[in-house]
Design a protein around this motif. Sequence first.
Motif, PDB file in Angstrom:
ATOM      1  N   ASN A  73       2.560   8.163   5.119  1.00 33.85           N
ATOM      2  CA  ASN A  73       3.101   6.807   5.074  1.00 33.85           C
ATOM      3  C   ASN A  73       4.626   6.873   4.945  1.00 33.85           C
ATOM      4  O   ASN A  73       5.147   7.247   3.891  1.00 33.85           O
ATOM      5  CB  ASN A  73       2.494   6.058   3.882  1.00 33.85           C
ATOM      6  CG  ASN A  73       2.931   4.603   3.811  1.00 33.85           C
ATOM      7  OD1 ASN A  73       3.889   4.192   4.461  1.00 33.85           O
ATOM      8  ND2 ASN A  73       2.220   3.815   3.007  1.00 33.85           N
ATOM      9  N   PRO A  74       5.383   6.516   6.001  1.00 30.33           N
ATOM     10  CA  PRO A  74       6.849   6.591   5.937  1.00 30.33           C
ATOM     11  C   PRO A  74       7.449   5.760   4.806  1.00 30.33           C
ATOM     12  O   PRO A  74       8.463   6.147   4.215  1.00 30.33           O
ATOM     13  CB  PRO A  74       7.292   6.058   7.310  1.00 30.33           C
ATOM     14  CG  PRO A  74       6.115   6.258   8.201  1.00 30.33           C
ATOM     15  CD  PRO A  74       4.912   6.069   7.328  1.00 30.33           C
ATOM     16  N   LEU A  75       6.830   4.621   4.495  1.00 30.24           N
ATOM     17  CA  LEU A  75       7.350   3.777   3.422  1.00 30.24           C
ATOM     18  C   LEU A  75       7.247   4.491   2.077  1.00 30.24           C
ATOM     19  O   LEU A  75       8.192   4.475   1.277  1.00 30.24           O
ATOM     20  CB  LEU A  75       6.589   2.455   3.379  1.00 30.24           C
ATOM     21  CG  LEU A  75       7.024   1.455   2.292  1.00 30.24           C
ATOM     22  CD1 LEU A  75       8.487   1.070   2.477  1.00 30.24           C
ATOM     23  CD2 LEU A  75       6.128   0.216   2.329  1.00 30.24           C
ATOM     24  N   SER A  76       6.114   5.126   1.806  1.00 32.57           N
ATOM     25  CA  SER A  76       5.948   5.875   0.561  1.00 32.57           C
ATOM     26  C   SER A  76       6.946   7.025   0.495  1.00 32.57           C
ATOM     27  O   SER A  76       7.568   7.270  -0.544  1.00 32.57           O
ATOM     28  CB  SER A  76       4.521   6.420   0.448  1.00 32.57           C
ATOM     29  OG  SER A  76       3.600   5.384   0.229  1.00 32.57           O
ATOM     30  N   PHE A  77       7.113   7.721   1.612  1.00 37.64           N
ATOM     31  CA  PHE A  77       8.033   8.860   1.644  1.00 37.64           C
ATOM     32  C   PHE A  77       9.451   8.407   1.309  1.00 37.64           C
ATOM     33  O   PHE A  77      10.128   9.005   0.461  1.00 37.64           O
ATOM     34  CB  PHE A  77       8.002   9.513   3.026  1.00 37.64           C
ATOM     35  CG  PHE A  77       8.836  10.762   3.132  1.00 37.64           C
ATOM     36  CD1 PHE A  77       8.291  11.996   2.838  1.00 37.64           C
ATOM     37  CD2 PHE A  77      10.170  10.698   3.513  1.00 37.64           C
ATOM     38  CE1 PHE A  77       9.058  13.153   2.926  1.00 37.64           C
ATOM     39  CE2 PHE A  77      10.945  11.840   3.602  1.00 37.64           C
ATOM     40  CZ  PHE A  77      10.388  13.074   3.305  1.00 37.64           C
ATOM     41  N   LYS A  85       0.850  -1.180   0.000  1.00 36.64           N
ATOM     42  CA  LYS A  85       0.000   0.000   0.000  1.00 36.64           C
ATOM     43  C   LYS A  85       0.888   1.233   0.000  1.00 36.64           C
ATOM     44  O   LYS A  85       1.733   1.402   0.872  1.00 36.64           O
ATOM     45  CB  LYS A  85      -0.902   0.016   1.232  1.00 36.64           C
ATOM     46  CG  LYS A  85      -1.819   1.238   1.291  1.00 36.64           C
ATOM     47  CD  LYS A  85      -2.685   1.222   2.539  1.00 36.64           C
ATOM     48  CE  LYS A  85      -3.580   2.452   2.592  1.00 36.64           C
ATOM     49  NZ  LYS A  85      -4.438   2.462   3.802  1.00 36.64           N
ATOM     50  N   GLY A  86       0.704   2.089  -0.990  1.00 32.36           N
ATOM     51  CA  GLY A  86       1.500   3.307  -1.042  1.00 32.36           C
ATOM     52  C   GLY A  86       2.073   3.544  -2.422  1.00 32.36           C
ATOM     53  O   GLY A  86       1.785   2.836  -3.386  1.00 32.36           O
ATOM     54  N   GLY A  87       2.900   4.579  -2.513  1.00 30.95           N
ATOM     55  CA  GLY A  87       3.505   4.961  -3.776  1.00 30.95           C
ATOM     56  C   GLY A  87       3.478   6.468  -3.939  1.00 30.95           C
ATOM     57  O   GLY A  87       3.456   7.225  -2.959  1.00 30.95           O
TER      58      GLY A  87
END
Length: 377
Positions: free
Chosen positions: A334-338, A77-79
Motif C-alpha cells: 500500500n503506497p499510502l501506508s509506506f 485502510k492501512g498503517g
Amino acid sequence: MILTMNRPTPYAVSVDSLSLHEWDALMPTFGDAHLYQAGAYGTVRFGRQRLSHLVLSRNGHLLAATQVRVFRLPGLKGGLAQVRHGPLHWTDNHASPREVLHWSLAALREEYVERRGMLLRIVPSPFMVAEGYFDEVLHEEGYRPARKAGRTDSTIFMDLRQSEEALLANTKPRWRRYLRNAQKNGIEVVSGTSDELLSIFDDFFGQLVARKGFVEFMAIDSLRDIQHGLPDDLKLRVFVGSHEGKPVSAVIYVAMGKTAMYIHGATADDAMHLRVSYLLHWEAVRWARSRGCELLDLNGVHKASSQGVYQFKSGLAGDGEPVRYFPEYECCRNPLSFAAVHAGEWLRFGSMKARMLGAKVRHFLARKQPETAERHP
C-alpha cells in the motif's frame, strides 16, 4: 478469527482469538520467548487496542505465536504493523523451526499486508540472530531491509552454556578485579520481584538520570505496571546490593525462554567507588544460568557514544564482540501506508534527537552553574 491462506498449508492460523492472560500463558512454550512479545509489556507500552495476535498450530499443537503492534491510519485502510522480537517459533513439538518461521511470516504478510493494507515491520530477536537463518527466510518470503531513520543497534551476547568457572575466567582482568573488590567490600545482595525492590531501583535511577543527563527510556511506573501484568515465572528480577545495611545499587534483568536480557541498572552517587554493580551483574549471570538460559543479551552497546557502558559490558562478556542486529525488515503493498509510516518515522527521529540534545544542554548548564553561597543569620 481463522485466517484462510492464499496457498495450501498444513497449518491452522488464528488471529486475535486469545485474551491477554491466555497469550502470556503461552510464553513459556517457546524457547525464543521475549519480553517484547509479552502481552503485559505491549499493553503498558502501547495500549491493549494496539495489540494483535497471530497463532500458528497443527493438529492442535501450538507451533508459533506473534504479537503485533498495530498503528492504524485515521479513517483510512492501512498503517503500521510492527513485530518486535518475533515470531516466536521454537517449541518442543518436533517441528522444523525454519519451516514454521516460513509459514509464520507468510501468514503475517497475508493478514497485515494483504488484508489490512499495512506496512509490516519485523525486528528480529537476538535468539533469531544467533541461529543465523532468519535473514534468508525473510528474503524468501518477500521481506526487504527497512529504509528508516535512526541507527541499527548493536549488542553483546554471552554464551551461558559454559561453566560458571569458564564464564568468570573469560571476563576481562579489570572487570574481574573490580568484582573481587566488590566482594571484599562486604556487599550483601538480595533479589526478587517485589514493588519494594523496584522502588529502590527507582531512587538510584533518578540519580543516574541527573548525573548523566539523558532522557529516561521508561518511567518506573511503567516497569511496575508491566511487572504486575506478567505471570509469576516471567516477572522482571531486581538485584539490590547493600553496603553496611544501606541499599546502594540495583540492576534489573528478565529471563524468558532460553534468553536472559539486561534491562537497566543504577548506583547511588556516593557509592560508585564500591563497584557494587559488578557483583550484581555477576549474580544476575548466575541466576540466568540457574533458569536454564543459554544466551545473555546485554541489551545495547554504542562504542562511539557510550564508551564507559561499552567497557563495562565488553568486560563482562570477555571475548564477546558487539553483534549488530539484523536491520529491520518490512513488507508493504500500500503506497499510502509506506509514505505515511516513513514520513512519521523521520519526524519522530528528529524529535527524539532534539529531546536528547536538550537533555544534554540542560545537564551541561546545570554543572556549570555556580553553587549559591550559604547565608548565615
